[in-house]
Enzyme design. Structure first.
Site, PDB file in Angstrom:
ATOM      1  N   ASP A 194       0.958  -1.127   0.041  1.00  0.00           N
ATOM      2  CA  ASP A 194       0.007   0.131  -0.150  1.00  0.00           C
ATOM      3  C   ASP A 194       0.645   1.402   0.043  1.00  0.00           C
ATOM      4  O   ASP A 194       0.421   2.153  -0.104  1.00  0.00           O
ATOM      5  CB  ASP A 194      -0.900  -0.065   1.196  1.00  0.00           C
ATOM      6  CG  ASP A 194      -2.194   0.828   0.878  1.00  0.00           C
ATOM      7  OD1 ASP A 194      -2.587   0.774  -0.109  1.00  0.00           O
ATOM      8  OD2 ASP A 194      -2.920   1.389   1.910  1.00  0.00           O
ATOM      9  N   SER A 247      -0.937  20.954  -2.752  1.00  0.00           N
ATOM     10  CA  SER A 247      -2.257  21.590  -2.034  1.00  0.00           C
ATOM     11  C   SER A 247      -3.629  21.195  -2.881  1.00  0.00           C
ATOM     12  O   SER A 247      -3.507  21.344  -3.996  1.00  0.00           O
ATOM     13  CB  SER A 247      -2.000  22.858  -1.916  1.00  0.00           C
ATOM     14  OG  SER A 247      -2.916  23.634  -1.351  1.00  0.00           O
ATOM     15  N   GLN A 258      -4.936  -1.738  -7.428  1.00  0.00           N
ATOM     16  CA  GLN A 258      -5.718  -0.943  -6.779  1.00  0.00           C
ATOM     17  C   GLN A 258      -6.136   0.342  -7.485  1.00  0.00           C
ATOM     18  O   GLN A 258      -5.499   0.955  -8.194  1.00  0.00           O
ATOM     19  CB  GLN A 258      -4.739  -0.318  -5.716  1.00  0.00           C
ATOM     20  CG  GLN A 258      -5.305   0.615  -4.681  1.00  0.00           C
ATOM     21  CD  GLN A 258      -4.408   0.939  -3.560  1.00  0.00           C
ATOM     22  OE1 GLN A 258      -3.801   1.932  -3.698  1.00  0.00           O
ATOM     23  NE2 GLN A 258      -4.219   0.306  -2.400  1.00  0.00           N
TER      24      GLN A 258
END
Length: 300
Positions: A216, A234, A289
């Site tokens: 992961d 951001s 994933q």
């Protein structure tokens, strides 16, 4: 005891579940990535919960899981295992991971944070084929992730420096390091060497659980690479949505393993990421994933 030995002890405590009632287990939560539970922790504990219900010691050969809610590191996780099938070779288990959310003036509410189906089967003789292992510089020629952080820490906001510099439980050496603060758009393909060098001799269930834990790291970020975005960007909201894994051959996490990752598409605020684990020329596991990747641009 060395600092690294303490990290290994914490890892092993993470996968040392407590049996609450038959087929129900409790796992401790740890701060691996922040206030939300690290997906790798839930994967590892779910594998261990399922393995504890097997009458015979069988390795996992495949798992498919969905992350349904962010977990709270201040609470343990309860794993409920349902025995779907026990055949002569294949055994199937459904694992549901639960936490309880505190409600003001009301009893805690049960929330499912993860759901997984896994299949277990003994190793046996059969037809063998695999592609050749990719060729990358060996780990001995590469800098450790922790050393690379020293190069970038000066660009990190003061409030984030302590967390940025925290040492991982898994030793990682990126093949081609990427600037996490000012990333450039590039082909969404990356590779890391990794190991847990003081793990020692562990049962196959723990080895598989900790490989799932390790899988992961970096994977969901692969889909961000083509966009010149990183987890430090951001306005980014990123999270794992699902996780599948197939275990093909024996391995030993004490030794270096190559984790080769790539992404072939991003769309609808999601990226599909793939990975392969290699050791000593053998393909030992495959990972896939889908990750959520929303980038909210500040209004001018």
């Amino acid at each position: 005891m060395s600092d690294y030995s303490q990290l290994i002890d914490e890892l092993l405590n993470t996968v040392a579940l407590i049996e609450v009632t038959p087929d129900v287990f409790e796992g401790k939560s740890h701060d691996y990535v922040g206030s939300r539970i690290f997906g790798g922790q839930v994967l590892a504990q779910a594998i261990m919960a399922a393995a504890h219900t097997l009458d015979k010691d069988k390795p996992c050969h495949s798992l498919h899981g969905y992350f349904l809610r962010g977990g709270d590191i201040n609470q343990p996780v309860i794993y409920q295992v349902r025995r779907l099938r026990d055949g002569r070779s294949l055994s199937a288990r459904e694992v549901t991971a639960i936490q309880y959310k505190e409600m003001r003036g009301k009893p805690p509410v049960e929330q499912v944070i993860f759901s997984m189906i896994a299949s277990f089967s003994p190793m046996e003789e059969g037809l063998e084929y695999q592609e050749d292992m990719p060729v990358y510089p060996p780990p001995e020629d590469l800098l450790a992730e922790q050393d690379l952080k020293e190069e970038y820490v000066g660009k990190v906001p003061d409030a984030l420096k302590a967390r940025f510099m925290r040492r991982r439980h898994v030793e990682i050496k990126p093949v081609k390091p990427r600037d996490p603060i000012h990333p450039e758009p590039m082909k969404p393909k990356q590779a890391n060497w990794l190991r847990i060098r003081e793990l020692g001799n562990q049962p196959v269930a723990i080895q598989q659980a900790l490989l799932a834990f390790s899988s992961d790291f970096y994977l969901v970020g692969t889909g961000l690479m083509s966009h010149g975005v990183s987890f430090m960007t951001s306005g980014l909201q990123a999270a794992s949505i699902d996780h599948s894994m197939h275990f093909h051959r024996d391995f030993d996490l004490n030794g270096w393993m190559l984790y080769d990752m790539w992404s072939d598409t991003t769309s609808n605020a999601k990226g599909l990421n793939h990975g392969q684990f290699w050791q000593d020329g053998k393909l030992v596991a495959t990972v896939q994933q889908e990750g959520l990747m929303r980038l909210r641009v500040p209004k001018s």
